[in-house]
Design a protein around this motif. Structure first.
Motif, PDB file in Angstrom:
ATOM      1  N   ARG A  99     -78.136  22.203 -10.880  1.00 24.92           N
ATOM      2  CA  ARG A  99     -79.224  21.238 -11.011  1.00 24.92           C
ATOM      3  C   ARG A  99     -80.585  21.904 -11.254  1.00 24.92           C
ATOM      4  NH1 ARG A  99     -77.143  16.716 -12.455  1.00 24.92           N
ATOM      5  NH2 ARG A  99     -78.623  15.365 -11.450  1.00 24.92           N
ATOM      6  N   ARG A 100     -80.653  23.231 -11.107  1.00 23.51           N
ATOM      7  CA  ARG A 100     -81.914  23.932 -11.401  1.00 23.51           C
ATOM      8  C   ARG A 100     -82.055  24.201 -12.892  1.00 23.51           C
ATOM      9  NH1 ARG A 100     -80.868  29.031  -7.976  1.00 23.51           N
ATOM     10  NH2 ARG A 100     -78.884  28.537  -8.907  1.00 23.51           N
ATOM     11  N   GLY A 101     -80.919  24.214 -13.588  1.00 24.91           N
ATOM     12  CA  GLY A 101     -80.930  24.531 -15.011  1.00 24.91           C
ATOM     13  C   GLY A 101     -81.267  23.315 -15.856  1.00 24.91           C
ATOM     14  N   ILE A 102     -82.066  23.542 -16.870  1.00 28.36           N
ATOM     15  CA  ILE A 102     -82.420  22.471 -17.800  1.00 28.36           C
ATOM     16  C   ILE A 102     -82.010  22.905 -19.200  1.00 28.36           C
ATOM     17  CG2 ILE A 102     -84.299  21.142 -18.823  1.00 28.36           C
ATOM     18  CD1 ILE A 102     -85.803  21.452 -16.203  1.00 28.36           C
ATOM     19  N   TYR A 103     -81.273  22.030 -19.857  1.00 34.64           N
ATOM     20  CA  TYR A 103     -80.871  22.275 -21.230  1.00 34.64           C
ATOM     21  C   TYR A 103     -81.702  21.398 -22.152  1.00 34.64           C
ATOM     22  CZ  TYR A 103     -76.635  24.616 -19.531  1.00 34.64           C
ATOM     23  OH  TYR A 103     -75.754  25.460 -18.932  1.00 34.64           O
TER      24      TYR A 103
END
Length: 154
Positions: A99-103
């Motif tokens: 959930r910390r990663g943004i694509y």
């Protein structure tokens, strides 16, 4: 080696020629993309890189990977993504496993614009290389660019 060493002089001249070739190609493609599609070279490159993502293993790029691919800092890449997102060409979403990663993904409108702009980009690139090939200092670099093959993914 001294500053007047012939090897260093040749190296510096080669670097200047490469820089000149890059600048001419970028300026020519920039003018064409701006005039016909209201896109900068960086915007086109970002759309192109992101359009190649897929849903399999290793299919999505982290922002650092995107920044490396478009040769910008992470902060400049974020600003570029925001600009294209504001135009409806990109969208961001959370990584489902972290959930910390943004694509960032290209929207249908972004893909349509990229498809429309690709022939303009490719034509402008060929034109810039053809013009540069007429310059004796740049001709060897143009030949090298034309013989390069894309790296095969591991």
């Amino acid at each position: 080696m001294t500053a007047t060493d012939p090897a260093l002089t040749a190296l510096a001249q080669g670097w200047c020629a490469l820089s000149l070739l890059h600048g001419r190609i970028e300026a020519h493609t920039e003018r064409a993309l701006q005039a016909r599609h209201d896109l900068s070279v960086r915007e086109y490159s970002l759309l192109d890189v992101l359009s190649r993502q897929h849903d399999g293993d290793g299919g999505h790029l982290q922002m650092k990977q995107v920044a490396d691919a478009v040769v910008l800092s992470q902060s400049a890449t974020t600003r570029l993504v925001t600009r294209l997102e504001d135009r409806g060409l990109l969208e961001r979403y959370l990584c489902p496993t972290d959930r910390r990663g943004i694509y960032t993904n290209v929207t249908e409108a972004g893909l349509a614009l990229l498809d429309e702009a690709r022939p303009t980009h490719d034509t402008a690139l060929r034109e810039a290389l053809d013009t540069a090939a007429e310059n004796p200092e740049l001709a060897p670099l143009v030949r090298a660019v034309r013989t390069l093959k894309a790296p095969v993914p591991a």
